[in-house]
Scaffold this active site. Structure first.
Site, short mmCIF file in Angstrom:
data_model
loop_
_atom_site.label_atom_id
_atom_site.label_comp_id
_atom_site.label_asym_id
_atom_site.label_seq_id
_atom_site.Cartn_x
_atom_site.Cartn_y
_atom_site.Cartn_z
N ARG A 62 91.40 45.56 79.37
CA ARG A 62 90.00 45.25 79.10
C ARG A 62 89.93 44.57 77.74
NH1 ARG A 62 87.05 50.10 77.41
NH2 ARG A 62 87.04 48.98 75.44
N HIS A 88 83.83 48.21 76.41
CA HIS A 88 83.58 48.86 77.70
C HIS A 88 82.30 48.30 78.32
CE1 HIS A 88 82.93 51.87 80.75
NE2 HIS A 88 81.76 52.15 80.21
N TYR A 94 88.14 52.52 68.13
CA TYR A 94 89.20 53.33 68.74
C TYR A 94 90.46 52.56 69.16
CZ TYR A 94 86.73 51.73 72.96
OH TYR A 94 86.13 50.96 73.92
C1 LIG Z 1 80.60 60.83 87.21
C2 LIG Z 1 80.48 60.07 85.92
N1 LIG Z 1 80.94 60.61 84.79
C3 LIG Z 1 80.85 59.93 83.63
C4 LIG Z 1 80.27 58.69 83.60
C5 LIG Z 1 80.19 57.92 82.29
N2 LIG Z 1 81.15 56.81 82.32
C6 LIG Z 1 80.74 55.54 82.56
S1 LIG Z 1 82.03 54.45 82.55
C7 LIG Z 1 83.14 55.69 82.21
C8 LIG Z 1 84.61 55.37 82.06
C9 LIG Z 1 85.23 54.79 83.29
O1 LIG Z 1 86.52 54.34 83.01
P1 LIG Z 1 87.43 53.67 84.10
O2 LIG Z 1 87.38 54.45 85.35
O3 LIG Z 1 88.76 53.44 83.49
O4 LIG Z 1 86.69 52.28 84.41
P2 LIG Z 1 86.43 51.03 83.42
O5 LIG Z 1 85.07 51.22 82.83
O6 LIG Z 1 87.51 51.02 82.41
O7 LIG Z 1 86.44 49.81 84.30
C10 LIG Z 1 82.50 56.91 82.10
C11 LIG Z 1 83.19 58.18 81.80
C12 LIG Z 1 79.77 58.16 84.81
N3 LIG Z 1 79.21 56.95 84.88
N4 LIG Z 1 79.90 58.85 85.96
#
Ligand SMILES: Cc1ncc(C[n+]2csc(CCOP(=O)(O)OP(=O)(O)O)c2C)c(N)n1
Ligand SMILES: [Mg+2]
Length: 395
Positions: free
Chosen positions: A289, A293, A302
């Site tokens: 990425r 985010h 971080y």
């Molecule tokens: C069930 C749930 N828990 C927490 C969140 C908050 N949240 C949004 S994005 C994220 C991280 C996701 O990371 P990843 O699966 O690696 O996907 P990326 O954003 O890196 O594409 C979190 C914890 C959420 N949207 N849904």
């Protein structure tokens, strides 16, 4: 990209017209990472997956140029969306910067009849499915709930609940299988996108179990972009993610997610296995990425700059451009024309976003359920009375 299916050959796939003269005659030796195009733009003729599957991808010159065009366009439209958010025109944006090859490669590997279940970052796959790129901007501007018809485009709504769409995809794929729609070249396969962080969710692990034991025609496509917001990969796993598949009883493979050719080849192979009734598999697209985010995040808090710089050297578009130049598949006029198309499309996108009408506030209750509900009707009525209380006042 051009119509039709570019040739992909695997040990079980069909053979395409060889373009061996255009390729470096070295078979990829690293079973940990399937790669067909190096960061320097050198073409690797074939690469092996951990189960011995040999991956090749041969495209016509027009198809190679088409892939490049896709990569540039989705990056430019994504950059425009980020700029719109910065100017207050979107509430939020989740950029795909750095993940274009994983998304275009897998998106173009889908056949027309295949169904995709995205997260909130799959703007490149959405583009490949033929959906107007303005659609997700309406969602992030807060003026609609996502405007495309999932059945028309075979691309489900964006899902922000991490991992939930893997269960939706599993249920859908089980239905495809039960309806007898698998078993031939015209069979339907399903792909579920999710991130590295999502692999720690219960939903994803449950999806793995169900898909496995019911032999669902499903490709789990994990874009390992190294972070779940600020949490690095080492906080999610002690083994390479693709190896998790084995414990659930289906194959897993790690592909260079910054290599559009390998991403295409590996996804096409997995989808074809699924559509022929060979069950699920996991693809770990190893990528990065490059941006934040979302626009609400500050990654300088971080991660260190040198890490980002190291990944810039593996940029998915730069390597494709280097390949096209080296092989004389494209010239300066082509690159200039693609840049101009990207510029014009992003200007057009911006104009249309700014012209999007604000919806009537009560429409937020529409489309929550297909046939409404008494509770929702009551909430709508309450909210309407509340709005009416402002009528005639200065505010
Ligand atoms: C069930 C749930 N828990 C927490 C969140 C908050 N949240 C949004 S994005 C994220 C991280 C996701 O990371 P990843 O699966 O690696 O996907 P990326 O954003 O890196 O594409 C979190 C914890 C959420 N949207 N849904
Ligand atoms: Mg991630």
């Amino acid at each position: 990209m051009a119509k039709g299916d570019p040739g992909v050959t695997t040990t079980r796939g069909r053979r395409a017209a060889p373009r061996a003269k255009r390729t470096a005659a070295t078979a990829g030796g690293d079973p940990e990472l399937v790669q067909l195009l190096t960061p320097a733009g050198e073409r690797i003729e074939s690469a092996f997956g951990p189960d011995g599957t040999e991956y090749r991808a041969d495209f016509t010159d027009e198809e190679y140029r088409g892939l490049y065009r896709d990569l540039v366009l989705v990056r430019k439209l994504d950059a425009e969306a980020t700029a719109l958010q910065r100017q207050g025109e979107l509430g939020l944006w989740a950029s795909l910067l750095g993940q274009e090859a994983a998304q275009v490669g897998s998106g173009r590997a889908l056949r027309r009849q295949d169904m995709a279940f995205p997260t909130y970052r799959e703007h490149g796959v959405l583009y490949c499915r033929g959906i107007d790129p303005i659609m997700p901007l309406g969602l992030f501007r807060g003026v609609d709930q996502g405007g495309w018809d999932p059945n028309e485009f075979k691309f489900n709504m964006y899902t922000i609940v991490i991992g939930a769409q893997t269960l939706h995809a599993t249920g859908y794929a089980m239905g495809v299988h039960m309806d007898g729609k698998t078993g031939g070249d015209d069979g339907e396969a399903v792909i579920a996108y999710f991130g590295d962080g999502a692999t720690s969710q219960g939903d994803v692990n449950e999806a793995f179990v169900w898909a496995s034991v019911f032999n669902a025609p499903l490709v789990f496509f994990c874009q390992n972009n190294q972070y779940a917001i600020s949490e690095p990969l080492e906080r999610q796993t002690r083994v390479p993610l693709y190896q998790r598949a084995r414990g659930f009883g289906f194959p897993g493979v790690r592909v260079d997610g910054n290599d559009v050719l390998a991403s295409y080849a590996v996804t096409r192979h997995a989808l074809d296995n699924a559509r022929h009734g060979q069950g699920p598999s996991l693809i770990e697209a190893y990528t990065y990425r490059m941006g934040a985010h979302t626009t609400s995040d500050d990654p300088t808090r971080y991660r260190i700059a040198s890490e980002v710089e190291a990944w810039q050297a593996k940029d998915p578009i730069a390597r494709m451009k280097a390949f096209l130049e080296k092989q004389k598949i494209a010239d300066a006029a082509f690159f200039a024309e693609v840049d101009e198309q990207a510029r014009a499309e992003s200007v057009h996108l911006r104009e249309r976003v700014l012209a999007m009408p604000d919806p009537e506030p009560v429409t937020m209750f529409d489309h929550v359920y297909p046939h409404g509900s008494p509770e929702l009707d009551e909430q709508r009525a309450q909210f309407s009375r509340y709005l009416e209380s402002f009528e005639g006042s200065a505010h």
